[in-house]
Design a protein around this motif. Structure first.
Motif, mmCIF file in Angstrom:
data_model
loop_
_atom_site.group_PDB
_atom_site.id
_atom_site.type_symbol
_atom_site.label_atom_id
_atom_site.label_comp_id
_atom_site.label_asym_id
_atom_site.label_seq_id
_atom_site.Cartn_x
_atom_site.Cartn_y
_atom_site.Cartn_z
ATOM 1 N N GLN A 262 -6.602 1.730 5.986
ATOM 2 C CA GLN A 262 -5.899 1.991 4.912
ATOM 3 C C GLN A 262 -4.577 2.681 4.691
ATOM 4 O OE1 GLN A 262 -9.214 0.518 2.356
ATOM 5 N NE2 GLN A 262 -8.103 -1.216 2.114
ATOM 6 N N ARG B 34 1.835 -5.426 -4.904
ATOM 7 C CA ARG B 34 0.444 -5.368 -5.286
ATOM 8 C C ARG B 34 0.055 -3.769 -4.809
ATOM 9 N NH1 ARG B 34 -3.916 -8.447 -6.100
ATOM 10 N NH2 ARG B 34 -3.470 -10.798 -6.344
ATOM 11 N N SER C 140 -1.440 -0.030 -3.944
ATOM 12 C CA SER C 140 -2.446 0.189 -3.635
ATOM 13 C C SER C 140 -2.647 2.301 -3.612
ATOM 14 C CB SER C 140 -3.539 -0.104 -2.371
ATOM 15 O OG SER C 140 -3.637 -1.117 -3.249
ATOM 16 N N TYR D 171 -3.972 6.157 -2.709
ATOM 17 C CA TYR D 171 -5.211 6.080 -1.791
ATOM 18 C C TYR D 171 -5.982 7.271 -1.981
ATOM 19 C CZ TYR D 171 -4.747 1.608 0.854
ATOM 20 O OH TYR D 171 -4.700 0.093 -0.126
ATOM 21 N N PRO E 200 0.495 -1.130 -0.006
ATOM 22 C CA PRO E 200 0.269 0.090 -0.322
ATOM 23 C C PRO E 200 1.101 1.235 -0.370
ATOM 24 C CG PRO E 200 -0.125 -0.760 2.117
ATOM 25 C CD PRO E 200 0.934 -1.671 1.124
ATOM 26 N N SER F 219 -9.972 1.018 -11.549
ATOM 27 C CA SER F 219 -9.056 1.644 -11.583
ATOM 28 C C SER F 219 -7.647 2.146 -13.114
ATOM 29 C CB SER F 219 -7.300 1.285 -10.840
ATOM 30 O OG SER F 219 -7.502 0.729 -9.610
ATOM 31 N N ASN G 213 -5.715 0.833 -7.974
ATOM 32 C CA ASN G 213 -5.134 -0.502 -7.748
ATOM 33 C C ASN G 213 -3.932 -1.254 -8.881
ATOM 34 O OD1 ASN G 213 -4.898 -1.539 -4.796
ATOM 35 N ND2 ASN G 213 -7.479 -1.458 -5.834
ATOM 36 N N GLU H 270 -9.205 4.964 -4.074
ATOM 37 C CA GLU H 270 -8.014 3.613 -4.208
ATOM 38 C C GLU H 270 -8.199 3.905 -5.329
ATOM 39 O OE1 GLU H 270 -6.810 -0.142 -1.634
ATOM 40 O OE2 GLU H 270 -9.248 0.435 -1.965
#
Length: 258
Positions: free
Chosen positions: A134, A107, A109, A111, A7, A48, A77, A75
């Motif tokens: 998150q 991965r 992400s 925000y 993240p 996304s 991704n 968000e």
């Protein structure tokens, strides 16, 4: 596939270049993931992809993206796949197994949250919304630094805005580290194995071409970043700017032993 969650928080004032930064990241993914034998792959879910495709198309037409990311999605991704060179060094009998895949995945992400939610975290130390929780779990924290707001005139609104931004980001970094430490202690107390809290900060100097000559002159810097090959000079150049315009943020990173 070996998957790691990464993240990423992108911190920045309004119109500081967050969406443009994501657009450039997306463009790089498109550029490096097209050839059959590329060592890099990426995948994005439809939500996304819809947002970033629109940004990408605009940038190809030499248009900067509008500050509408927040209205579109909270968000973003991506899944990055990168070739692991280590596979070629494994013993023959392991390489022959079908479960050996040369690609690892990461991965990513990013925000986008409101200023009001950020203020709540700073003032109360708690995150009431899942998206903020998150955000606080972010491993990579990218701080956007808008060079167009850099001025040595201490009586101007721009200078005061930069001071306030520096203070806000510094407090946020404390919140990030505090949250991580609390989560680590909580899991450890329950006997659940957990990695020690870690965070990788990165600074992006946005709108660098708008940096005023008088600012560079007073800091003893020349116009234009040092060449890519000279990492030491590039670091010193960037640090000279950050020490003046983001001193609290820089000291929190150094003091917090991130």
């Amino acid at each position: 596939m070996h998957a790691n969650m990464c993240p990423c928080a992108i911190l920045g004032d309004r119109a500081s270049g967050k969406t443009t930064f994501l657009g450039l990241l997306y463009a790089a993914q498109v550029k490096y993931g097209t050839k059959v034998r590329d060592d890099f792959r990426f995948h994005a879910p439809s939500a996304s992809l819809n947002v970033m495709s629109a940004v990408y198309e605009g940038m190809k037409d030499a248009r900067f993206p509008s500050a509408t990311l927040k209205e579109e999605i909270t968000e973003l991704n991506f899944v990055f796949g990168y070739l692991r060179r280590v596979v070629g060094k494994l013993p023959h009998y392991i390489r022959e197994q079908r479960w050996v895949n040369p690609f690892s995945t990461l991965r990513f992400s990013a925000y986008d949250v409101s200023g009001e939610d950020i203020e709540e975290v700073i003032e109360t130390g708690t995150a009431s919304k899942p998206i903020i929780q998150q955000l606080l779990r972010s491993i990579v924290v990218i701080v956007m630094v808008d060079c167009s707001k850099m001025t040595m005139d201490v009586d101007t609104p721009a200078y005061k805005k930069m001071l306030k931004y520096d203070s806000t980001v510094a407090k946020l970094l404390v919140s990030f580290l505090t949250y991580k430490k609390q989560e680590y202690d909580r899991l450890k107390g329950q006997g659940i194995g957990s990695r020690p809290p870690i965070m990788y900060p990165a600074f992006v100097l946005a709108k660098f071409d708008t940096l005023r000559d008088e600012v560079l002159s007073k800091l003893g810097l020349h116009r234009g970043f040092p060449p890519l090959g000279d990492k030491r000079k590039r670091k010193e150049y960037a640090e000279a700017l950050l020490r003046v315009f983001l001193p609290q943020t820089l000291s929190q990173i150094r003091g917090g032993k991130v």
